[in-house]
Design an enzyme around this catalytic site. Structure first.
Site, short mmCIF file in Angstrom:
data_model
loop_
_atom_site.label_atom_id
_atom_site.label_comp_id
_atom_site.label_asym_id
_atom_site.label_seq_id
_atom_site.Cartn_x
_atom_site.Cartn_y
_atom_site.Cartn_z
N HIS A 105 20.71 -6.13 -18.38
CA HIS A 105 19.46 -6.55 -18.99
C HIS A 105 18.72 -7.53 -18.09
O HIS A 105 19.31 -8.49 -17.61
CB HIS A 105 19.74 -7.18 -20.35
N ASP A 156 7.06 3.11 -2.04
CA ASP A 156 6.51 4.08 -1.10
C ASP A 156 7.27 3.96 0.22
O ASP A 156 8.23 3.18 0.32
CB ASP A 156 4.99 3.89 -0.92
N HIS A 166 -0.59 -8.19 -4.57
CA HIS A 166 0.44 -7.56 -3.73
C HIS A 166 1.36 -8.59 -3.08
O HIS A 166 2.57 -8.36 -2.97
CB HIS A 166 -0.22 -6.67 -2.67
N TYR A 194 0.04 1.43 -2.05
CA TYR A 194 0.46 0.67 -3.22
C TYR A 194 1.24 1.51 -4.24
O TYR A 194 1.23 1.21 -5.44
CB TYR A 194 -0.72 -0.05 -3.88
N ALA A 195 1.94 2.52 -3.77
CA ALA A 195 2.78 3.36 -4.65
C ALA A 195 4.14 2.69 -4.80
O ALA A 195 5.14 3.13 -4.23
CB ALA A 195 2.90 4.76 -4.08
N ASN A 196 4.15 1.59 -5.54
CA ASN A 196 5.35 0.80 -5.74
C ASN A 196 5.37 0.27 -7.17
O ASN A 196 4.31 -0.08 -7.71
CB ASN A 196 5.36 -0.42 -4.81
#
Length: 134
Positions: free
Chosen positions: A21, A29, A101, A123-125
């Site tokens: 948890h 990316d 970012h 920014y594919a994170n």
């Protein structure tokens, strides 16, 4: 060999099994810097293989998450991806928080592991915050 269609990558399956948890797991990316000390699960083969959303779908199928964090810059640079990300997370009832970012990269330092895709979209994170199933 596993009988079900769950995660076949041994490192990814192990990390998912070890999440507790509030542990954090990053799906990235191809270009996100992964901090020293954060386990790297590198699934990237070549440009855009596998895609970020494909990796995220596999992780979401097996991880109970109570929250997600992405860089706010995704809204300007990759708005279509942001909508797809919101849809994916929303279908699992996972709220998405957007942060700058630079803050996102700082936050990855606390992650249990980073799952690296071959994605070349900016920014594919996303950081997933593990929840509990009970």
């Amino acid at each position: 060999m596993r009988k079900n269609s769950g995660t076949l990558n041994a490192s990814l399956a192990r990390v998912i099994s070890e999440l507790g948890h509030t542990d954090e797991l990053v799906v990235t990316d191809a270009g996100l810097p992964i901090p020293a000390g954060v386990e790297r699960i590198d699934l990237a083969l070549t440009a855009n293989v596998p895609r970020f959303l494909e990796c995220l779908d596999v992780v979401l199928a097996e991880v109970e998450a109570e929250g997600a964090i992405a860089a706010s810059e995704i809204a300007e640079h990759s708005p279509e991806l942001l909508e797809a990300l919101k849809d994916r997370l929303g279908s699992h009832g996972i709220p998405l928080e957007l942060v700058p970012h630079t803050e996102f990269k700082q936050r990855t330092r606390n992650s249990r592991a980073a799952v690296r895709s071959g994605e070349f979209t900016p920014y594919a994170n996303v950081i997933l915050v593990a929840g509990v199933v009970y």
